[in-house]
Design a protein around this motif. Sequence first.
Motif, PDB file in Angstrom:
ATOM      1  N   VAL A 100       0.860  -1.188   0.000  1.00 32.87           N
ATOM      2  CA  VAL A 100       0.000   0.000   0.000  1.00 32.87           C
ATOM      3  C   VAL A 100       0.891   1.230   0.000  1.00 32.87           C
ATOM      4  O   VAL A 100       1.889   1.285   0.710  1.00 32.87           O
ATOM      5  CB  VAL A 100      -0.900   0.021   1.256  1.00 32.87           C
ATOM      6  N   TRP A 101       0.533   2.233  -0.837  1.00 27.41           N
ATOM      7  CA  TRP A 101       1.260   3.487  -0.834  1.00 27.41           C
ATOM      8  C   TRP A 101       0.346   4.621  -1.285  1.00 27.41           C
ATOM      9  O   TRP A 101      -0.705   4.387  -1.867  1.00 27.41           O
ATOM     10  CB  TRP A 101       2.517   3.417  -1.704  1.00 27.41           C
ATOM     11  N   VAL A 102       0.755   5.818  -0.947  1.00 22.12           N
ATOM     12  CA  VAL A 102       0.022   7.027  -1.331  1.00 22.12           C
ATOM     13  C   VAL A 102       0.985   7.898  -2.115  1.00 22.12           C
ATOM     14  O   VAL A 102       2.157   8.020  -1.770  1.00 22.12           O
ATOM     15  CB  VAL A 102      -0.476   7.789  -0.078  1.00 22.12           C
ATOM     16  N   THR A 103       0.492   8.481  -3.187  1.00 22.22           N
ATOM     17  CA  THR A 103       1.320   9.385  -3.977  1.00 22.22           C
ATOM     18  C   THR A 103       0.472  10.552  -4.448  1.00 22.22           C
ATOM     19  O   THR A 103      -0.751  10.523  -4.362  1.00 22.22           O
ATOM     20  CB  THR A 103       1.977   8.647  -5.170  1.00 22.22           C
ATOM     21  N   ARG A 104       1.128  11.569  -4.919  1.00 25.84           N
ATOM     22  CA  ARG A 104       0.440  12.733  -5.483  1.00 25.84           C
ATOM     23  C   ARG A 104       0.987  12.966  -6.877  1.00 25.84           C
ATOM     24  O   ARG A 104       2.202  12.955  -7.076  1.00 25.84           O
ATOM     25  CB  ARG A 104       0.663  13.968  -4.627  1.00 25.84           C
ATOM     26  N   LEU A 105       0.078  13.142  -7.825  1.00 26.66           N
ATOM     27  CA  LEU A 105       0.472  13.371  -9.215  1.00 26.66           C
ATOM     28  C   LEU A 105      -0.379  14.485  -9.805  1.00 26.66           C
ATOM     29  O   LEU A 105      -1.528  14.672  -9.416  1.00 26.66           O
ATOM     30  CB  LEU A 105       0.270  12.113 -10.061  1.00 26.66           C
ATOM     31  N   ARG A 106       0.196  15.181 -10.755  1.00 26.62           N
ATOM     32  CA  ARG A 106      -0.578  16.142 -11.535  1.00 26.62           C
ATOM     33  C   ARG A 106      -1.288  15.396 -12.653  1.00 26.62           C
ATOM     34  O   ARG A 106      -0.911  14.285 -13.021  1.00 26.62           O
ATOM     35  CB  ARG A 106       0.348  17.219 -12.099  1.00 26.62           C
ATOM     36  N   LEU A 107      -2.292  16.012 -13.223  1.00 26.32           N
ATOM     37  CA  LEU A 107      -3.053  15.407 -14.306  1.00 26.32           C
ATOM     38  C   LEU A 107      -2.143  15.078 -15.490  1.00 26.32           C
ATOM     39  O   LEU A 107      -2.252  14.003 -16.087  1.00 26.32           O
ATOM     40  CB  LEU A 107      -4.192  16.341 -14.736  1.00 26.32           C
ATOM     41  N   CYS A 108      -1.222  15.980 -15.810  1.00 30.59           N
ATOM     42  CA  CYS A 108      -0.325  15.729 -16.946  1.00 30.59           C
ATOM     43  C   CYS A 108       0.551  14.506 -16.700  1.00 30.59           C
ATOM     44  O   CYS A 108       0.847  13.742 -17.620  1.00 30.59           O
ATOM     45  CB  CYS A 108       0.520  16.956 -17.270  1.00 30.59           C
ATOM     46  N   HIS A 109       0.960  14.261 -15.440  1.00 29.09           N
ATOM     47  CA  HIS A 109       1.750  13.074 -15.110  1.00 29.09           C
ATOM     48  C   HIS A 109       0.925  11.809 -15.331  1.00 29.09           C
ATOM     49  O   HIS A 109       1.410  10.837 -15.916  1.00 29.09           O
ATOM     50  CB  HIS A 109       2.209  13.100 -13.653  1.00 29.09           C
ATOM     51  N   MET A 110      -0.318  11.820 -14.836  1.00 25.74           N
ATOM     52  CA  MET A 110      -1.177  10.650 -14.995  1.00 25.74           C
ATOM     53  C   MET A 110      -1.460  10.369 -16.466  1.00 25.74           C
ATOM     54  O   MET A 110      -1.473   9.213 -16.885  1.00 25.74           O
ATOM     55  CB  MET A 110      -2.487  10.843 -14.227  1.00 25.74           C
ATOM     56  N   ARG A 111      -1.672  11.423 -17.227  1.00 24.62           N
ATOM     57  CA  ARG A 111      -1.961  11.247 -18.647  1.00 24.62           C
ATOM     58  C   ARG A 111      -0.766  10.613 -19.366  1.00 24.62           C
ATOM     59  O   ARG A 111      -0.909   9.640 -20.095  1.00 24.62           O
ATOM     60  CB  ARG A 111      -2.311  12.586 -19.297  1.00 24.62           C
ATOM     61  N   GLU A 112       0.431  11.170 -19.159  1.00 22.69           N
ATOM     62  CA  GLU A 112       1.616  10.690 -19.875  1.00 22.69           C
ATOM     63  C   GLU A 112       2.094   9.330 -19.383  1.00 22.69           C
ATOM     64  O   GLU A 112       2.419   8.458 -20.188  1.00 22.69           O
ATOM     65  CB  GLU A 112       2.755  11.689 -19.730  1.00 22.69           C
ATOM     66  N   MET A 113       2.166   9.154 -18.065  1.00 23.94           N
ATOM     67  CA  MET A 113       2.793   7.953 -17.528  1.00 23.94           C
ATOM     68  C   MET A 113       1.839   6.779 -17.337  1.00 23.94           C
ATOM     69  O   MET A 113       2.283   5.639 -17.273  1.00 23.94           O
ATOM     70  CB  MET A 113       3.472   8.267 -16.194  1.00 23.94           C
ATOM     71  N   ILE A 114       0.542   7.052 -17.236  1.00 23.06           N
ATOM     72  CA  ILE A 114      -0.395   5.959 -16.978  1.00 23.06           C
ATOM     73  C   ILE A 114      -1.381   5.813 -18.137  1.00 23.06           C
ATOM     74  O   ILE A 114      -1.393   4.800 -18.833  1.00 23.06           O
ATOM     75  CB  ILE A 114      -1.136   6.165 -15.636  1.00 23.06           C
ATOM     76  N   HIS A 115      -2.223   6.830 -18.348  1.00 17.72           N
ATOM     77  CA  HIS A 115      -3.272   6.747 -19.353  1.00 17.72           C
ATOM     78  C   HIS A 115      -2.734   6.409 -20.736  1.00 17.72           C
ATOM     79  O   HIS A 115      -3.213   5.476 -21.394  1.00 17.72           O
ATOM     80  CB  HIS A 115      -4.070   8.060 -19.404  1.00 17.72           C
ATOM     81  N   ASP A 116      -1.732   7.161 -21.198  1.00 19.87           N
ATOM     82  CA  ASP A 116      -1.236   6.947 -22.561  1.00 19.87           C
ATOM     83  C   ASP A 116      -0.626   5.559 -22.745  1.00 19.87           C
ATOM     84  O   ASP A 116      -0.799   4.932 -23.789  1.00 19.87           O
ATOM     85  CB  ASP A 116      -0.221   8.031 -22.944  1.00 19.87           C
ATOM     86  N   ARG A 117       0.052   5.053 -21.709  1.00 23.54           N
ATOM     87  CA  ARG A 117       0.635   3.697 -21.798  1.00 23.54           C
ATOM     88  C   ARG A 117      -0.458   2.638 -21.803  1.00 23.54           C
ATOM     89  O   ARG A 117      -0.382   1.658 -22.537  1.00 23.54           O
ATOM     90  CB  ARG A 117       1.590   3.458 -20.644  1.00 23.54           C
TER      91      ARG A 117
END
Length: 152
Positions: A100-117
Amino acid sequence: ARFGGARSAAFRAARRQRPGSAPAVRSTSRPRPTETREAVLWRRATTDSIERYLSRFGFDLQGQDRPVLTVRVTGHDEVEGHTWYALNCEIRSESRPTIVWVTRLRLCHMREMIHDRVKENLGDRYPEWFGSSPFARHGGLPGTTARLDKWF
């Protein structure tokens, strides 16, 4: 101070390279001299295959006991003019302790590193998995936190 050894010599040689020339040291997944532990994990998470990355934590994706990732977007904060979203994450498996972990990301980070992949890997199957919960729009409009949580 100078440190001995072939690896140190290779790093010194790489620093002496002329701009625009090929580097003397190949990129590897080893920590770079100036990287923090968090930076190493982020680099590996965004460049390694899913199998390789999770194997570092003892997960075997080839077996029957496949891990399940859960991500909840629980809120957001404004910091210096940017919106940072809080993500509560966990990886569960029957044969391994839950991580279990908690992190903070900006929308642009989520889009590039998660959504797009994810979209690239699913290809034509993306709408089948995410058709009823599209990813958040650009600009962090009202409702973005709920939309991200639904997408995850």
